[in-house]
Design an enzyme around this catalytic site. Sequence first.
Site, mmCIF file in Angstrom:
data_model
loop_
_atom_site.group_PDB
_atom_site.id
_atom_site.type_symbol
_atom_site.label_atom_id
_atom_site.label_comp_id
_atom_site.label_asym_id
_atom_site.label_seq_id
_atom_site.Cartn_x
_atom_site.Cartn_y
_atom_site.Cartn_z
ATOM 1 N N SER A 159 0.798 -1.226 0.000
ATOM 2 C CA SER A 159 0.000 0.000 0.000
ATOM 3 C C SER A 159 0.829 1.273 0.000
ATOM 4 O O SER A 159 0.315 2.352 -0.330
ATOM 5 C CB SER A 159 -0.957 0.008 1.200
ATOM 6 O OG SER A 159 -0.239 -0.064 2.420
ATOM 7 N N ASP B 157 -2.766 8.681 7.674
ATOM 8 C CA ASP B 157 -3.797 7.887 8.328
ATOM 9 C C ASP B 157 -3.144 6.992 9.377
ATOM 10 O O ASP B 157 -2.044 7.282 9.843
ATOM 11 C CB ASP B 157 -4.614 7.087 7.297
ATOM 12 C CG ASP B 157 -3.762 6.099 6.495
ATOM 13 O OD1 ASP B 157 -2.609 5.823 6.881
ATOM 14 O OD2 ASP B 157 -4.269 5.580 5.481
ATOM 15 N N HIS C 247 -0.025 5.145 7.046
ATOM 16 C CA HIS C 247 0.765 5.678 5.935
ATOM 17 C C HIS C 247 1.194 7.131 6.158
ATOM 18 O O HIS C 247 0.456 7.915 6.751
ATOM 19 C CB HIS C 247 -0.056 5.605 4.641
ATOM 20 C CG HIS C 247 -0.585 4.244 4.349
ATOM 21 N ND1 HIS C 247 -1.867 3.864 4.686
ATOM 22 C CD2 HIS C 247 -0.002 3.164 3.777
ATOM 23 C CE1 HIS C 247 -2.058 2.606 4.315
ATOM 24 N NE2 HIS C 247 -0.939 2.152 3.776
#
Length: 335
Positions: free
Chosen positions: A37, A300, A303
Amino acid sequence: MMMIVVWSTNNVGLVHGNGIAEEEAEQFSAMYVFGDSLTDNGNNNYLVNSLAKANYIPYGVDYYAGPTGRFCNGGTIADFLGDLVGLPEIPPYASPFATGTRILKGVNYASAAAGILEETGQNLGDRFSLNKQVQNFQNTLNALKRQLGEKDLSRHLAKSLVVFVLGSNDYINNYLALQGFGLRKFLLAGIGPLGCIPSQLATGLAPPGECVGFTNDYVSMFNVQLWSMVDRLNANSSSGAIYVYGNTFGAFYDIINNPGTYGFSVADRGCCGIGRNKGQITCLPFSIPCLNRDQYVFWDAFHPTQAVNKILAQTAYSGSPSDCYPINVKQMAQI
Protein backbone atom coordinates in the site's frame (compact mmCIF):
# COMPACT_ATOMS: atom_id res chain seq x y z
CA MET A 1 -16.87 4.72 -8.25
CA MET A 2 -14.01 7.12 -8.97
CA MET A 3 -14.45 10.62 -7.60
CA ILE A 4 -12.39 13.58 -8.75
CA VAL A 5 -12.15 16.35 -6.19
CA VAL A 6 -10.41 19.68 -6.02
CA TRP A 7 -9.92 20.22 -2.31
CA SER A 8 -6.39 21.22 -1.55
CA THR A 9 -4.95 23.71 0.87
CA ASN A 10 -1.47 22.19 0.73
CA ASN A 11 1.38 23.01 -1.59
CA VAL A 12 3.76 20.06 -1.55
CA GLY A 13 2.74 19.33 -5.13
CA LEU A 14 3.42 16.50 -7.51
CA VAL A 15 4.76 16.65 -10.99
CA HIS A 16 1.82 15.47 -12.87
CA GLY A 17 -0.37 18.25 -11.55
CA ASN A 18 1.65 21.00 -9.92
CA GLY A 19 4.89 19.31 -9.08
CA ILE A 20 8.29 19.20 -7.66
CA ALA A 21 11.20 19.98 -9.92
CA GLU A 22 12.02 17.32 -12.48
CA GLU A 23 15.41 16.57 -13.94
CA GLU A 24 15.93 17.87 -17.47
CA ALA A 25 16.27 14.42 -19.04
CA GLU A 26 15.17 10.93 -18.22
CA GLN A 27 17.85 9.18 -16.18
CA PHE A 28 16.35 5.71 -16.60
CA SER A 29 14.52 4.13 -19.51
CA ALA A 30 11.60 3.22 -17.27
CA MET A 31 10.62 2.45 -13.68
CA TYR A 32 8.99 -0.76 -12.49
CA VAL A 33 7.48 -0.66 -9.00
CA PHE A 34 6.70 -3.66 -6.79
CA GLY A 35 5.23 -3.34 -3.33
CA ASP A 36 2.24 -2.89 -1.06
CA SER A 37 0.00 0.00 0.00
CA LEU A 38 2.94 2.39 0.35
CA THR A 39 3.31 2.41 -3.44
CA ASP A 40 0.02 1.04 -4.81
CA ASN A 41 -1.19 3.67 -7.29
CA GLY A 42 -4.53 2.06 -8.08
CA ASN A 43 -4.11 -1.65 -8.76
CA ASN A 44 -6.47 -2.71 -6.01
CA ASN A 45 -9.21 -0.56 -7.51
CA TYR A 46 -9.60 -3.27 -10.13
CA LEU A 47 -9.88 -6.15 -7.66
CA VAL A 48 -13.59 -6.61 -7.05
CA ASN A 49 -13.21 -8.60 -3.85
CA SER A 50 -10.56 -6.45 -2.17
CA LEU A 51 -11.25 -4.44 0.96
CA ALA A 52 -7.83 -2.77 0.75
CA LYS A 53 -8.78 0.19 -1.40
CA ALA A 54 -8.28 3.94 -1.16
CA ASN A 55 -10.29 5.15 -4.14
CA TYR A 56 -12.53 7.44 -2.12
CA ILE A 57 -12.29 10.88 -0.60
CA PRO A 58 -10.51 12.18 1.41
CA TYR A 59 -7.68 10.01 -0.03
CA GLY A 60 -6.06 11.97 -2.83
CA VAL A 61 -7.26 15.29 -1.43
CA ASP A 62 -3.95 16.89 -2.44
CA TYR A 63 -3.38 14.85 -5.61
CA TYR A 64 -4.12 16.47 -8.94
CA ALA A 65 -6.39 13.58 -10.00
CA GLY A 66 -8.16 13.15 -6.67
CA PRO A 67 -8.62 9.69 -5.13
CA THR A 68 -6.81 7.27 -7.44
CA GLY A 69 -6.20 4.38 -5.07
CA ARG A 70 -3.07 5.82 -3.49
CA PHE A 71 -3.07 5.36 0.29
CA CYS A 72 -2.11 8.95 0.90
CA ASN A 73 -3.36 12.51 0.68
CA GLY A 74 -1.16 12.96 -2.37
CA GLY A 75 1.78 11.27 -4.05
CA THR A 76 3.65 8.15 -2.99
CA ILE A 77 7.39 7.68 -2.66
CA ALA A 78 7.39 6.08 -6.12
CA ASP A 79 5.58 9.07 -7.61
CA PHE A 80 8.14 11.53 -6.28
CA LEU A 81 11.06 9.28 -7.21
CA GLY A 82 9.71 9.10 -10.75
CA ASP A 83 9.62 12.89 -10.82
CA LEU A 84 13.22 13.12 -9.69
CA VAL A 85 14.52 10.77 -12.39
CA GLY A 86 12.54 12.59 -15.08
CA LEU A 87 9.94 9.93 -15.86
CA PRO A 88 6.24 10.56 -16.50
CA GLU A 89 3.54 9.07 -14.30
CA ILE A 90 3.42 5.30 -14.78
CA PRO A 91 0.14 3.39 -14.90
CA PRO A 92 -1.02 0.70 -12.47
CA TYR A 93 -0.70 -2.70 -14.11
CA ALA A 94 -4.37 -3.58 -13.61
CA SER A 95 -5.60 -0.42 -15.31
CA PRO A 96 -7.12 -0.83 -18.78
CA PHE A 97 -4.86 2.05 -19.81
CA ALA A 98 -1.67 0.06 -19.11
CA THR A 99 -1.29 -0.93 -22.75
CA GLY A 100 0.55 0.09 -25.89
CA THR A 101 3.01 2.93 -25.65
CA ARG A 102 1.77 3.84 -22.16
CA ILE A 103 3.91 1.04 -20.68
CA LEU A 104 7.15 2.12 -22.31
CA LYS A 105 8.15 4.31 -19.35
CA GLY A 106 7.27 1.74 -16.72
CA VAL A 107 4.44 0.07 -14.84
CA ASN A 108 3.43 -0.07 -11.18
CA TYR A 109 2.53 -3.58 -9.91
CA ALA A 110 2.20 -2.71 -6.19
CA SER A 111 -0.87 -3.95 -4.37
CA ALA A 112 -2.16 -2.98 -0.94
CA ALA A 113 -2.07 -5.90 1.54
CA ALA A 114 0.46 -7.76 -0.64
CA GLY A 115 3.25 -9.94 0.67
CA ILE A 116 5.60 -12.72 -0.33
CA LEU A 117 3.18 -15.37 0.95
CA GLU A 118 -0.05 -15.98 -0.93
CA GLU A 119 -1.96 -15.87 2.36
CA THR A 120 -0.55 -12.47 3.39
CA GLY A 121 -3.42 -9.99 3.60
CA GLN A 122 -6.09 -12.59 2.86
CA ASN A 123 -8.30 -11.07 5.56
CA LEU A 124 -8.64 -8.07 3.25
CA GLY A 125 -9.67 -10.12 0.24
CA ASP A 126 -8.01 -10.09 -3.17
CA ARG A 127 -4.56 -8.59 -3.71
CA PHE A 128 -1.57 -9.17 -5.96
CA SER A 129 1.05 -11.09 -3.96
CA LEU A 130 4.69 -10.45 -4.78
CA ASN A 131 4.84 -13.66 -6.82
CA LYS A 132 1.82 -12.50 -8.78
CA GLN A 133 3.37 -9.07 -9.28
CA VAL A 134 6.41 -10.72 -10.85
CA GLN A 135 4.12 -12.80 -13.07
CA ASN A 136 2.36 -9.60 -14.11
CA PHE A 137 5.73 -8.12 -15.02
CA GLN A 138 6.30 -11.09 -17.33
CA ASN A 139 3.08 -10.14 -19.15
CA THR A 140 4.40 -6.60 -19.51
CA LEU A 141 7.68 -8.02 -20.77
CA ASN A 142 5.92 -9.91 -23.55
CA ALA A 143 4.06 -6.74 -24.57
CA LEU A 144 7.31 -4.75 -24.58
CA LYS A 145 9.03 -7.39 -26.68
CA ARG A 146 6.38 -7.00 -29.36
CA GLN A 147 6.89 -3.23 -29.38
CA LEU A 148 10.66 -2.96 -29.06
CA GLY A 149 12.11 -6.20 -30.37
CA GLU A 150 14.64 -8.36 -28.54
CA LYS A 151 17.72 -6.13 -28.89
CA ASP A 152 16.10 -2.83 -27.95
CA LEU A 153 14.24 -4.52 -25.11
CA SER A 154 17.51 -5.73 -23.57
CA ARG A 155 18.90 -2.19 -23.61
CA HIS A 156 15.64 -0.84 -22.23
CA LEU A 157 15.58 -3.23 -19.29
CA ALA A 158 19.26 -2.77 -18.46
CA LYS A 159 18.69 0.98 -18.09
CA SER A 160 15.45 0.71 -16.12
CA LEU A 161 14.99 1.26 -12.39
CA VAL A 162 13.32 -1.40 -10.26
CA VAL A 163 11.79 -0.24 -6.97
CA PHE A 164 10.84 -2.69 -4.23
CA VAL A 165 8.88 -1.36 -1.24
CA LEU A 166 7.61 -4.44 0.53
CA GLY A 167 8.12 -5.85 4.00
CA SER A 168 8.97 -9.51 3.65
CA ASN A 169 11.70 -11.75 4.99
CA ASP A 170 12.33 -13.89 1.92
CA TYR A 171 11.93 -12.38 -1.50
CA ILE A 172 15.45 -12.88 -2.87
CA ASN A 173 14.17 -15.34 -5.47
CA ASN A 174 11.98 -12.61 -6.93
CA TYR A 175 14.97 -10.27 -7.24
CA LEU A 176 16.92 -12.95 -9.05
CA ALA A 177 13.98 -13.77 -11.33
CA LEU A 178 13.73 -10.12 -12.37
CA GLN A 179 17.49 -9.99 -12.90
CA GLY A 180 17.11 -13.04 -15.11
CA PHE A 181 14.63 -11.11 -17.28
CA GLY A 182 17.30 -8.49 -17.93
CA LEU A 183 16.67 -5.85 -15.26
CA ARG A 184 19.87 -4.53 -13.72
CA LYS A 185 19.21 -1.61 -11.35
CA PHE A 186 17.36 -2.32 -8.10
CA LEU A 187 16.34 -0.07 -5.21
CA LEU A 188 15.33 -2.22 -2.22
CA ALA A 189 13.66 -0.09 0.44
CA GLY A 190 13.98 -1.13 4.06
CA ILE A 191 10.94 -1.12 6.33
CA GLY A 192 10.18 2.10 8.19
CA PRO A 193 9.72 2.43 11.97
CA LEU A 194 6.40 0.60 12.23
CA GLY A 195 6.44 0.96 16.01
CA CYS A 196 5.86 4.69 15.52
CA ILE A 197 2.82 4.63 13.24
CA PRO A 198 -0.50 5.79 14.73
CA SER A 199 -2.06 2.31 14.72
CA GLN A 200 0.77 1.06 16.93
CA LEU A 201 0.72 4.10 19.21
CA ALA A 202 -3.02 3.64 19.62
CA THR A 203 -2.45 0.26 21.29
CA GLY A 204 -1.09 2.03 24.36
CA LEU A 205 1.87 -0.34 24.47
CA ALA A 206 4.39 2.50 24.56
CA PRO A 207 4.79 5.35 27.07
CA PRO A 208 3.53 8.75 25.87
CA GLY A 209 5.96 10.29 23.42
CA GLU A 210 7.67 6.99 22.60
CA CYS A 211 7.31 4.34 19.91
CA VAL A 212 6.48 0.67 20.47
CA GLY A 213 9.99 -0.64 20.98
CA PHE A 214 9.57 -4.34 20.30
CA THR A 215 7.88 -3.62 16.95
CA ASN A 216 10.79 -1.46 15.86
CA ASP A 217 13.19 -4.14 17.07
CA TYR A 218 11.58 -6.69 14.74
CA VAL A 219 11.76 -4.21 11.88
CA SER A 220 15.42 -3.49 12.58
CA MET A 221 16.27 -7.20 12.46
CA PHE A 222 14.72 -7.47 9.02
CA ASN A 223 16.48 -4.34 7.77
CA VAL A 224 19.88 -5.59 8.93
CA GLN A 225 19.30 -8.79 6.98
CA LEU A 226 18.22 -6.86 3.89
CA TRP A 227 21.26 -4.58 4.09
CA SER A 228 23.50 -7.66 4.39
CA MET A 229 21.71 -9.30 1.45
CA VAL A 230 22.41 -6.25 -0.72
CA ASP A 231 26.11 -6.72 -0.01
CA ARG A 232 25.89 -10.40 -0.97
CA LEU A 233 23.91 -9.72 -4.13
CA ASN A 234 26.39 -7.09 -5.29
CA ALA A 235 29.38 -9.28 -4.46
CA ASN A 236 27.96 -12.24 -6.38
CA SER A 237 26.55 -10.34 -9.36
CA SER A 238 28.12 -11.40 -12.65
CA SER A 239 25.61 -9.67 -14.93
CA GLY A 240 26.38 -6.06 -14.05
CA ALA A 241 23.32 -5.80 -11.83
CA ILE A 242 23.53 -3.40 -8.90
CA TYR A 243 21.40 -3.51 -5.76
CA VAL A 244 20.89 -0.49 -3.52
CA TYR A 245 19.49 -0.51 0.01
CA GLY A 246 17.24 2.40 0.93
CA ASN A 247 17.47 3.14 4.66
CA THR A 248 13.82 4.08 5.08
CA PHE A 249 13.94 3.38 8.81
CA GLY A 250 16.77 5.82 9.47
CA ALA A 251 15.35 8.63 7.35
CA PHE A 252 11.79 8.24 8.65
CA TYR A 253 12.86 7.84 12.28
CA ASP A 254 14.81 11.09 12.08
CA ILE A 255 11.71 12.88 10.79
CA ILE A 256 9.65 11.49 13.69
CA ASN A 257 12.25 12.41 16.32
CA ASN A 258 13.00 15.85 14.85
CA PRO A 259 9.78 16.91 13.14
CA GLY A 260 10.42 20.63 13.45
CA THR A 261 13.65 20.31 11.46
CA TYR A 262 11.60 19.11 8.50
CA GLY A 263 8.71 21.53 8.92
CA PHE A 264 6.33 19.19 10.75
CA SER A 265 4.49 19.87 13.98
CA VAL A 266 2.51 16.63 14.47
CA ALA A 267 4.29 13.26 14.49
CA ASP A 268 2.22 11.10 16.83
CA ARG A 269 -1.19 10.89 15.20
CA GLY A 270 -2.82 10.61 11.82
CA CYS A 271 -4.30 13.47 9.86
CA CYS A 272 -7.32 11.32 9.05
CA GLY A 273 -8.57 8.62 11.41
CA ILE A 274 -10.60 7.84 14.49
CA GLY A 275 -9.75 7.19 18.13
CA ARG A 276 -6.53 7.42 20.10
CA ASN A 277 -3.73 8.94 18.02
CA LYS A 278 -6.24 8.95 15.14
CA GLY A 279 -5.00 5.42 14.65
CA GLN A 280 -7.61 3.03 16.04
CA ILE A 281 -9.71 3.22 12.88
CA THR A 282 -8.11 4.41 9.67
CA CYS A 283 -9.45 7.08 7.31
CA LEU A 284 -13.06 6.29 6.33
CA PRO A 285 -14.98 7.52 3.27
CA PHE A 286 -15.94 11.19 3.46
CA SER A 287 -14.02 11.74 6.69
CA ILE A 288 -12.84 15.30 7.25
CA PRO A 289 -9.02 15.27 7.45
CA CYS A 290 -6.86 17.86 9.16
CA LEU A 291 -6.43 21.09 7.23
CA ASN A 292 -2.69 21.56 7.86
CA ARG A 293 -1.65 18.30 6.19
CA ASP A 294 1.87 19.48 5.33
CA GLN A 295 2.56 19.71 9.06
CA TYR A 296 1.59 16.07 9.73
CA VAL A 297 4.00 13.16 9.42
CA PHE A 298 1.20 10.60 9.11
CA TRP A 299 -1.79 10.76 6.83
CA ASP A 300 -3.80 7.89 8.33
CA ALA A 301 -3.28 5.05 10.80
CA PHE A 302 -0.58 3.41 8.67
CA HIS A 303 0.76 5.68 5.93
CA PRO A 304 2.84 8.88 5.75
CA THR A 305 1.67 12.11 4.19
CA GLN A 306 2.90 13.11 0.77
CA ALA A 307 5.13 15.69 2.49
CA VAL A 308 7.05 12.82 4.10
CA ASN A 309 7.02 10.77 0.90
CA LYS A 310 8.66 13.66 -0.92
CA ILE A 311 11.48 13.80 1.66
CA LEU A 312 12.02 10.04 1.56
CA ALA A 313 12.17 10.05 -2.24
CA GLN A 314 14.70 12.87 -2.24
CA THR A 315 16.79 11.01 0.34
CA ALA A 316 16.84 7.87 -1.81
CA TYR A 317 17.68 9.93 -4.88
CA SER A 318 20.57 12.02 -3.58
CA GLY A 319 21.24 10.91 0.00
CA SER A 320 24.51 9.86 1.62
CA PRO A 321 25.64 6.20 1.90
CA SER A 322 23.97 6.04 5.31
CA ASP A 323 20.67 6.89 3.58
CA CYS A 324 21.09 4.85 0.41
CA TYR A 325 23.78 2.16 0.28
CA PRO A 326 26.22 1.68 -1.38
CA ILE A 327 25.20 4.48 -3.77
CA ASN A 328 22.10 6.59 -4.24
CA VAL A 329 19.63 6.47 -7.11
CA LYS A 330 21.15 9.47 -8.89
CA GLN A 331 24.56 7.78 -8.88
CA MET A 332 23.00 4.50 -10.00
CA ALA A 333 21.53 6.27 -13.04
CA GLN A 334 25.03 7.24 -14.14
CA ILE A 335 26.29 3.65 -14.24
